[in-house]
Motif scaffolding. Structure first.
Motif, PDB file in Angstrom:
ATOM      1  N   ARG A 181       1.344   3.620  -3.374  1.00 20.33           N
ATOM      2  CA  ARG A 181       0.281   3.887  -4.396  1.00 20.33           C
ATOM      3  C   ARG A 181       0.188   2.890  -5.313  1.00 20.33           C
ATOM      4  NH1 ARG A 181      -0.579   9.269  -7.861  1.00 20.33           N
ATOM      5  NH2 ARG A 181       1.334   8.136  -9.002  1.00 20.33           N
ATOM      6  N   ALA A 182       1.177   2.122  -5.724  1.00 19.37           N
ATOM      7  CA  ALA A 182       1.188   1.185  -6.600  1.00 19.37           C
ATOM      8  C   ALA A 182       0.565  -0.075  -6.045  1.00 19.37           C
ATOM      9  CB  ALA A 182       2.573   0.848  -7.239  1.00 19.37           C
ATOM     10  N   LEU A 229      -0.926 -13.855 -13.134  1.00 21.13           N
ATOM     11  CA  LEU A 229      -1.236 -12.318 -13.321  1.00 21.13           C
ATOM     12  C   LEU A 229      -0.267 -11.675 -12.429  1.00 21.13           C
ATOM     13  CD1 LEU A 229      -5.114 -11.938 -12.452  1.00 21.13           C
ATOM     14  CD2 LEU A 229      -3.705 -11.436 -14.769  1.00 21.13           C
ATOM     15  N   ILE A 262       5.867  -6.674 -16.509  1.00 19.04           N
ATOM     16  CA  ILE A 262       6.011  -4.961 -16.936  1.00 19.04           C
ATOM     17  C   ILE A 262       6.441  -3.983 -15.873  1.00 19.04           C
ATOM     18  CG2 ILE A 262       4.014  -5.809 -18.643  1.00 19.04           C
ATOM     19  CD1 ILE A 262       2.262  -4.189 -16.469  1.00 19.04           C
ATOM     20  N   GLY A 263       7.106  -4.829 -14.809  1.00 22.26           N
ATOM     21  CA  GLY A 263       7.904  -3.751 -14.033  1.00 22.26           C
ATOM     22  C   GLY A 263       7.562  -3.641 -12.604  1.00 22.26           C
ATOM     23  N   GLN A 275       6.503  -4.137  -4.332  1.00 19.26           N
ATOM     24  CA  GLN A 275       5.003  -3.793  -4.589  1.00 19.26           C
ATOM     25  C   GLN A 275       4.096  -4.836  -4.439  1.00 19.26           C
ATOM     26  OE1 GLN A 275       6.091  -1.959  -8.302  1.00 19.26           O
ATOM     27  NE2 GLN A 275       5.778   0.186  -7.658  1.00 19.26           N
ATOM     28  N   ARG A 331      10.143  -1.771 -16.825  1.00 15.84           N
ATOM     29  CA  ARG A 331       9.212  -0.765 -16.781  1.00 15.84           C
ATOM     30  C   ARG A 331       9.315   0.055 -17.765  1.00 15.84           C
ATOM     31  NH1 ARG A 331       9.339  -0.582 -11.160  1.00 15.84           N
ATOM     32  NH2 ARG A 331      10.326   1.443 -11.284  1.00 15.84           N
ATOM     33  N   ILE A 344      -4.443  -7.347 -17.454  1.00 10.72           N
ATOM     34  CA  ILE A 344      -5.192  -7.829 -16.201  1.00 10.72           C
ATOM     35  C   ILE A 344      -6.566  -7.593 -16.458  1.00 10.72           C
ATOM     36  CG2 ILE A 344      -5.170  -7.030 -13.857  1.00 10.72           C
ATOM     37  CD1 ILE A 344      -2.423  -7.748 -14.561  1.00 10.72           C
ATOM     38  N   LEU A 388      -8.677  -4.780 -14.858  1.00 15.21           N
ATOM     39  CA  LEU A 388      -8.767  -3.523 -15.195  1.00 15.21           C
ATOM     40  C   LEU A 388      -9.352  -3.313 -16.779  1.00 15.21           C
ATOM     41  CD1 LEU A 388      -5.149  -3.005 -13.974  1.00 15.21           C
ATOM     42  CD2 LEU A 388      -7.005  -2.451 -12.752  1.00 15.21           C
ATOM     43  N   LEU A 398      -0.788   0.995 -16.534  1.00 17.26           N
ATOM     44  CA  LEU A 398      -0.317   0.242 -15.295  1.00 17.26           C
ATOM     45  C   LEU A 398       1.104   0.443 -15.141  1.00 17.26           C
ATOM     46  CD1 LEU A 398      -0.859  -1.678 -12.892  1.00 17.26           C
ATOM     47  CD2 LEU A 398      -0.953  -3.558 -14.463  1.00 17.26           C
ATOM     48  N   PRO A 399       1.878   0.299 -16.207  1.00 12.80           N
ATOM     49  CA  PRO A 399       3.563   0.309 -16.057  1.00 12.80           C
ATOM     50  C   PRO A 399       3.646   1.945 -15.400  1.00 12.80           C
ATOM     51  CG  PRO A 399       3.078  -0.334 -18.129  1.00 12.80           C
ATOM     52  CD  PRO A 399       1.646  -0.316 -17.571  1.00 12.80           C
ATOM     53  N   VAL A 410       1.585   3.732 -13.428  1.00 19.21           N
ATOM     54  CA  VAL A 410       1.241   3.639 -11.978  1.00 19.21           C
ATOM     55  C   VAL A 410       2.508   3.245 -11.163  1.00 19.21           C
ATOM     56  CG1 VAL A 410      -0.508   2.415 -10.282  1.00 19.21           C
ATOM     57  CG2 VAL A 410      -1.239   3.588 -12.556  1.00 19.21           C
ATOM     58  N   LEU A 411       2.838   1.765 -11.528  1.00 17.48           N
ATOM     59  CA  LEU A 411       4.015   0.888 -11.148  1.00 17.48           C
ATOM     60  C   LEU A 411       5.265   1.883 -10.722  1.00 17.48           C
ATOM     61  CD1 LEU A 411       3.686  -2.572 -12.646  1.00 17.48           C
ATOM     62  CD2 LEU A 411       2.906  -1.725 -10.393  1.00 17.48           C
ATOM     63  N   GLY A 439       5.105   5.324 -10.534  1.00 19.48           N
ATOM     64  CA  GLY A 439       4.912   6.394  -9.577  1.00 19.48           C
ATOM     65  C   GLY A 439       4.496   7.666 -10.191  1.00 19.48           C
ATOM     66  N   ARG A 472      -1.237  10.378 -12.317  1.00 18.75           N
ATOM     67  CA  ARG A 472      -2.386   9.682 -13.301  1.00 18.75           C
ATOM     68  C   ARG A 472      -2.733  10.568 -14.454  1.00 18.75           C
ATOM     69  NH1 ARG A 472      -3.743   5.029 -10.467  1.00 18.75           N
ATOM     70  NH2 ARG A 472      -5.447   4.799 -11.810  1.00 18.75           N
ATOM     71  N   ARG A 512       0.107  -0.445 -24.159  1.00 17.62           N
ATOM     72  CA  ARG A 512       0.751  -0.549 -22.862  1.00 17.62           C
ATOM     73  C   ARG A 512       2.401  -0.649 -22.868  1.00 17.62           C
ATOM     74  NH1 ARG A 512      -0.558  -5.819 -19.175  1.00 17.62           N
ATOM     75  NH2 ARG A 512       0.829  -6.872 -20.808  1.00 17.62           N
TER      76      ARG A 512
END
Lengths: 872, 252
Positions: free
Chosen positions: A2-3, A304, A311-312, A317, B89, B102, B105, B113-114, B116-117, B119, B122, B161
């Protein structure tokens, strides 16, 4: 996952216009593949239909060695032979048909009714009994008016039958025989070339009905065979015949048909092979464009990506996001491209309807290749950018220093590319031709493209060194600026040039091979401008009349004389042998001036003097196979009154003569009872066998005189003699060749346009990435047009790179094609460098590259220095 | 007896150098630094003193050549690439000088965003992000993209963030470098409050003496080592600047 989707969609929405350009490139590629597939499929269908009419679809046939009927029980056995796709039997016999043009409704009048006698028409008709379910498959039968028979009581008649019986379509014909009455309905009519007084009327009927009508159950006159073109054991028809002849009972012969002896089958297979290669090339081109475009995007977005890594985000990904981006771009382009391609092909078919009478053929293979190829291009073209994205380190988010590319990277890239090219060349050394072909398609073709693509940056660097000065002066750039700009981004610029190479490569290779094919193969199928024919013969005086006609520049009389091979045993009795060869008598000097013979064995230098002396003959290949003879052996030929020994001086085939005799129906009229030919000097035929009449005269004609005028003049000079044009057949062949070259050129131009989508995209991306640099140029006093001229000059060098690499790749592809044509199709070709097409290709690609850069360059010129500087 | 809690930040004999041209540049020469308690801390020093390198090591963006780096009980020097990624993260929040949002966004999506990365669901992320933006005064701007926000607002989004997973340590690399004085002051105050109310450790690299006055303690770096450490209790910006310069002159 998903990411990755999240990152991919975010990246795609960031540059919508450039991503649309990339998708457009893929759309063009997939529509190209679909259009080419459907176009070639449609052309092939039309060509095959035309060839079916002229030559037939039969690859081989089984005949009784004396031309007699034989037991058809072997048919099922033949169908089960390896490599056989279809087999059908035909039965030839004469029947008497009666037609009453005006008859009481619903009543068939008796033969002795007085009124019936006045209106009754009766004729002996040559019936050709064909299994109806094989009618369309084996070709050579088509209804010019009406339709083909679909039931046992239906017949297709020739025009002569219609005239003699006064029986148009819809008429009922009655079979005259002892036994139960049989009637047939005329459902269609076909035209045949007129061969004069002894030509007999003919009709097509179901074999079952003819069997019943003639009481010849279980008999056939010939079994026609179509081989499976996908079966490796049947790829070489001549070899297949030689291998399977032993399965037949004694007295039956297996021989290749005219489709094979003239090489047309190989031309059809050549177009199939060509399509497969063209598809692979089209999507390779697409992959390069996608790879270049996406790599540029990755470079552009490096900061970017570094932030996201900081940030991880994991490497996986980012990798996944790039691959997904590629799949989305290419998937969309591929899916939309299919209907566009079908529409393009439909447009072509409509525009060239005269040449493509069979209409549009939608090829499932083409559609599958288009979609699968697009997906593969998306994945393949995104692998390197994905890998690059995954290598981004978080610290790059914070780095402010520019990185200068090292020459080491250029050298390594160039060496890897050269190794890939060399590896492809090495694949040509594989011993097995089939292995060579598939290794080329699956590995070699991609290797060659990837190899030259990787060498493009090195080529660009070299070109920048050599040509940047001159190009810079043309664009009024400060000295050294162009070379410095190209040196700063050799990979981006070089790979962009590499993306342009495919169009030039297709142009160069198709013109190289096409020119050789037309000159070497079509030139081989050389035959006379015209033929004059009379079954009963053309006397020496009449030959002179024809030769004296003002538009005849040369003539060559040809005799067809049935002879027999003396000493052969039939039915256990030596000496009992009906005529079983046809002796074709000709004047060697005049004949070779008009017709090309293929020398299978023997040399013309030794064979022709033997012919002139009357000591030697040339034979067809089937002759040797049937009798187990070879060059140098002696045969005794006779006409029943006298016999003479002749040495076999050579083995030949006359492809042009084969086409002519088949096209004009001479074979069916004269060669039914003969299954092979010998070629002898005309004077020897006259001296030894007392025949100086020609059956056919080959003519060279004044090109300014129309065929219609020639036909009328000959009919007036010699009533009963038939003229037919060889120039018409030649026009068909030339048309086919011309069409194929035109299609190839069209494909090349489309590939160039495809490349230009990529160029435009990358140049736009490059401008975006260098905005700050351009802002500095403006800030220190550069005019607003200076960055624009720089961008256009770079595009010219990029175009030159594409042209140079494309030319090299094109010649490599042409060389490989020469090898494949020789190995798989038996077609000899030369490696020719097409100077004019190559020069035109260079000019076109450079011009297109410069044009592709214009919109972005124009937009750049309109931006203020402050705006450009602020984006750094 | 309650055992002492482990230090929030610990660097022991940390060394780091980089290749530069034909030679190497040593950024950290065996630095030792300890932060025991939550609060707002500043790292100051001239260009080339190793400030940014120090922050990169603390944030898991780089690895030391030798020595120990410990952040909120995470031993970073021995971590694999994947472990460092997870640490960045969830284990630490980083605020950059150039915001590094970004651009495609929205503010709330940048904050999420972190997560989402990672998982995370939401819905849960959205609620958390909204809450953070509201606390930083951006409740009505969560659907705006960065180009519609001022510099100060963008930096607040970056802070939100960094706070998404409520990490015990926040690192800020010259967060006000691109802001005007008023916005800068607002941001320093915000960071000070976050450190106090959330009991976080905020480590900020800065050139600004005015920024350091919001901090609890200042570490002055020179030539890859900690040259001085002093508490900022009641010292004003001018005096703080003098103190730092004296330290640097004394260090030669």
């Amino acid at each position: 996952m998903r990411a990755s989707w999240h990152i991919a969609l975010s990246g795609l929405s960031a540059r919508p216009v450039r991503n649309l350009l990339l998708a457009a490139a893929v759309l063009l590629a997939s529509s190209l593949v679909t259009a080419v597939a459907c176009g070639i499929g449609s052309a092939r269908r039309s060509v095959e239909a035309r060839l079916n009419r002229i030559i037939g679809a039969t690859d081989a046939r089984i005949l009784e060695e004396n031309g007699n009927r034989f037991d058809d029980s072997i048919l099922d056995e033949v169908r089960a032979w390896p490599g056989v796709e279809a087999a059908g039997a035909r039965l030839f016999s004469s029947i008497t048909l009666v037609h009453e043009p005006v008859a009481p409704r619903g009543k068939v009048p008796a033969d002795d009714a007085p009124q019936a006698e006045e209106t009754r028409r009766r004729a002996v008709i040559q019936a050709r009994g064909i299994d109806l379910d094989t009618l369309a498959r084996f070709g050579q039968v088509a209804a010019d008016r009406g339709r083909l028979p679909s039931a046992d009581n239906e017949v297709l008649v020739d025009s002569m039958t219609v005239r003699m019986l006064e029986a148009p379509i819809g008429s009922t014909l009655r079979l005259q025989r002892f036994g139960a009455p049989m009637t047939f309905i005329v459902v269609g009519e076909y035209d045949r070339p007129s061969l004069g007084m002894l030509q007999r009327p003919e009709l097509i009927i179901s074999r079952a009905a003819l069997t019943e009508a003639t009481d010849r159950a279980g008999e056939a006159s010939v079994i026609s065979i179509i081989l499976d073109e996908d079966d490796p054991s049947a790829s070489d028809v001549v070899a297949w015949c030689a291998a399977n002849a032993a399965r037949l009972p004694e007295g039956l012969l297996l021989e290749p048909a005219e489709l094979i002896t003239t090489g047309y089958d190989r031309q059809v297979r050549s177009s199939n092979m060509g399509f497969l290669l063209a598809s692979v090339i089209a999507f390779l081109a697409c992959s390069f464009i996608v790879a270049t475009g996406m790599t540029t995007a990755v470079v552009e977005q490096e900061r970017l990506m570094a932030i996201v890594r900081a940030i991880g985000a994991t490497r996986g990904q980012l990798f996944g996001a790039q691959v997904l981006s590629g799949l989305i771009i290419c998937g969309a382009g591929g899916i939309v491209g299919v209907p566009v391609g079908v529409a393009l092909a439909g447009l072509l078919v409509w525009r060239f309807g005269e040449w493509l009478p069979e209409g549009l053929s939608i090829e499932p293979l083409g559609v599958i290749l288009a979609v699968a190829g697009a997906a593969a291009a998306g994945v393949g073209g995104s692998i390197y950018p994905a890998w690059r994205a995954s290598r981004v380190t978080p610290l790059e988010a914070l780095a402010a220093r520019a990185r200068v590319p090292t020459s080491r990277g250029l050298v390594i890239c160039g060496l890897v590319g050269a190794a890939a090219v060399a590896a492809q060349l090495g694949l040509a050394l594989l011993p097995n031709p089939q292995q060579r072909f598939w290794a080329y398609v699956v590995i070699g073709l991609p290797l060659a493209h990837v190899g030259w693509f990787l060498m493009a940056p090195a080529v660009l660097t070299a070109l920048a060194f050599v040509a940047a000065g001159a190009v810079g002066r043309v664009f009024a750039l400060p000295r050294g600026l162009l070379r410095a700009a190209l040196s700063a981004t050799p990979f981006r610029a070089g790979f962009t040039g590499g993306a342009l190479m495919v169009g030039v490569a297709i142009l160069v290779s198709s013109w190289s091979n096409g020119t050789s094919l037309l000159e070497d193969w079509v030139g081989r199928i050389r035959f006379a401008d015209g033929f004059v024919f009379r079954v009963t013969g053309i006397s020496a005086r009449e030959q002179q009349i024809v030769s004296d006609l003002p538009f005849v520049t040369a003539s060559c009389p040809i005799s067809y004389l049935p002879l027999r091979v003396e000493g052969e045993a039939r039915l256990g009795v030596v000496g009992y042998a009906p005529p079983n060869v046809v002796c074709i008598g000709f004047d060697p000097d005049r004949f070779f001036a008009m017709t090309t013979l293929d020398w299978k064995e023997g040399e013309p230098e030794t064979a022709i003097p033997l012919l002139r002396e009357g000591a030697g003959v040339l034979v067809a290949e089937q002759f040797l196979i049937a009798r187990g003879l070879g060059v140098g052996d002696t045969i005794r030929l006779g006409n029943g009154r006298s016999a003479f020994d002749f040495q076999i001086a050579g083995v030949v085939s006359a492809a042009g003569l084969d086409i002519a005799t088949q096209f004009f129906g001479v074979r069916s009229a004269y060669l039914e009872h003969a299954i092979s030919c010998v070629f002898m000097d005309f004077a020897t035929v006259r001296e030894r066998f007392g025949s100086d009449e020609a059956t056919m005269i080959q003519l060279s004609l004044d090109p300014a005189v129309d065929d219609q005028i020639v036909a009328e003049a000959i009919a007036e000079a010699l009533p009963g003699v038939v003229f037919s044009s060889g120039r018409a057949i030649r026009r068909i062949i030339d048309e086919l060749g011309g069409v194929m070259l035109a299609v190839s050129t069209g494909v090349a131009v489309a590939a160039l346009l495809l490349g230009c989508f990529g160029v435009g995209n990358v140049i736009a991306a490059g401008i975006h990435a260098r905005q700050h640099e351009f802002g500095v140029l403006r800030a220190i006093g550069g005019t607003r047009w200076l960055p624009a001229r720089l961008v256009c000059a770079e595009a010219v060098i990029i175009g030159q790179t594409g042209a140079a690499v494309g030319t090299a790749l094109g010649m490599q592809l042409a060389w490989m094609s020469v090898i494949l044509h020789r190995d798989l199709l038996g077609l000899p070709m030369r490696l020719i460098f097409p100077v004019v097409p190559t020069a035109l290709g260079w000019i076109t690609v450079i011009a297109l590259a410069a044009l592709a850069a214009l919109p972005a360059a124009w937009a750049l010129s309109r931006r203020a220095p402050r705006e450009l500087l602020g984006s750094g | 007896m309650v055992p002492p809690s482990p230090p929030r930040v610990l660097l022991h004999d940390v060394r780091k150098s980089y290749a530069s041209g034909r030679g190497r540049v040593t950024a950290l020469r065996g630095i030792d630094l300890v932060i025991d308690e939550p609060g707002f801390y500043a790292i100051m020093g001239p260009s080339g003193s190793g400030k940014s390198t120090l922050l990169h090591l603390l944030g898991g963006l780089d690895r030391p050549d030798s020595g120990r780096v410990c952040v909120a009980e995470h031993q970073l020097e021995g971590m694999s690439e994947a472990e460092l990624t997870t640490f960045r993260r969830r284990g630490v929040g980083i605020v950059f000088q150039q915001f590094n949002l970004i651009p495609t966004l929205s503010a709330i999506d940048n904050v999420m965003l972190p997560g989402v990365l990672d998982g995370r669901p939401r819905q849960e992320l959205r609620a958390r992000a909204r809450d953070l933006l509201a606390r930083l005064g951006l409740a009505n701007r969560d659907h705006h993209r960065p180009d519609a926000l001022s510099g100060g607002e963008q930096q607040r989004v970056a802070i939100a963030r960094a706070l998404l997973f409520a990490p015990p340590v926040i690192l800020a690399d010259e967060p006000t470098g691109n802001l005007d004085m008023a916005s800068s002051d607002l941001l320093w105050t915000m960071l000070e409050q976050i450190a106090a109310t959330e009991r976080l450790t905020v480590v900020m690299v800065t050139h600004e003496p005015a920024a350091a006055t919001h901090c609890r303690r200042v570490f002055v770096l020179r030539d890859g080592l900690v040259a001085d450490t002093f508490d900022v209790d009641g010292i004003d910006a001018g005096e703080l600047a003098h103190r730092a310069q004296r330290t640097l002159r004394a260090a030669g």
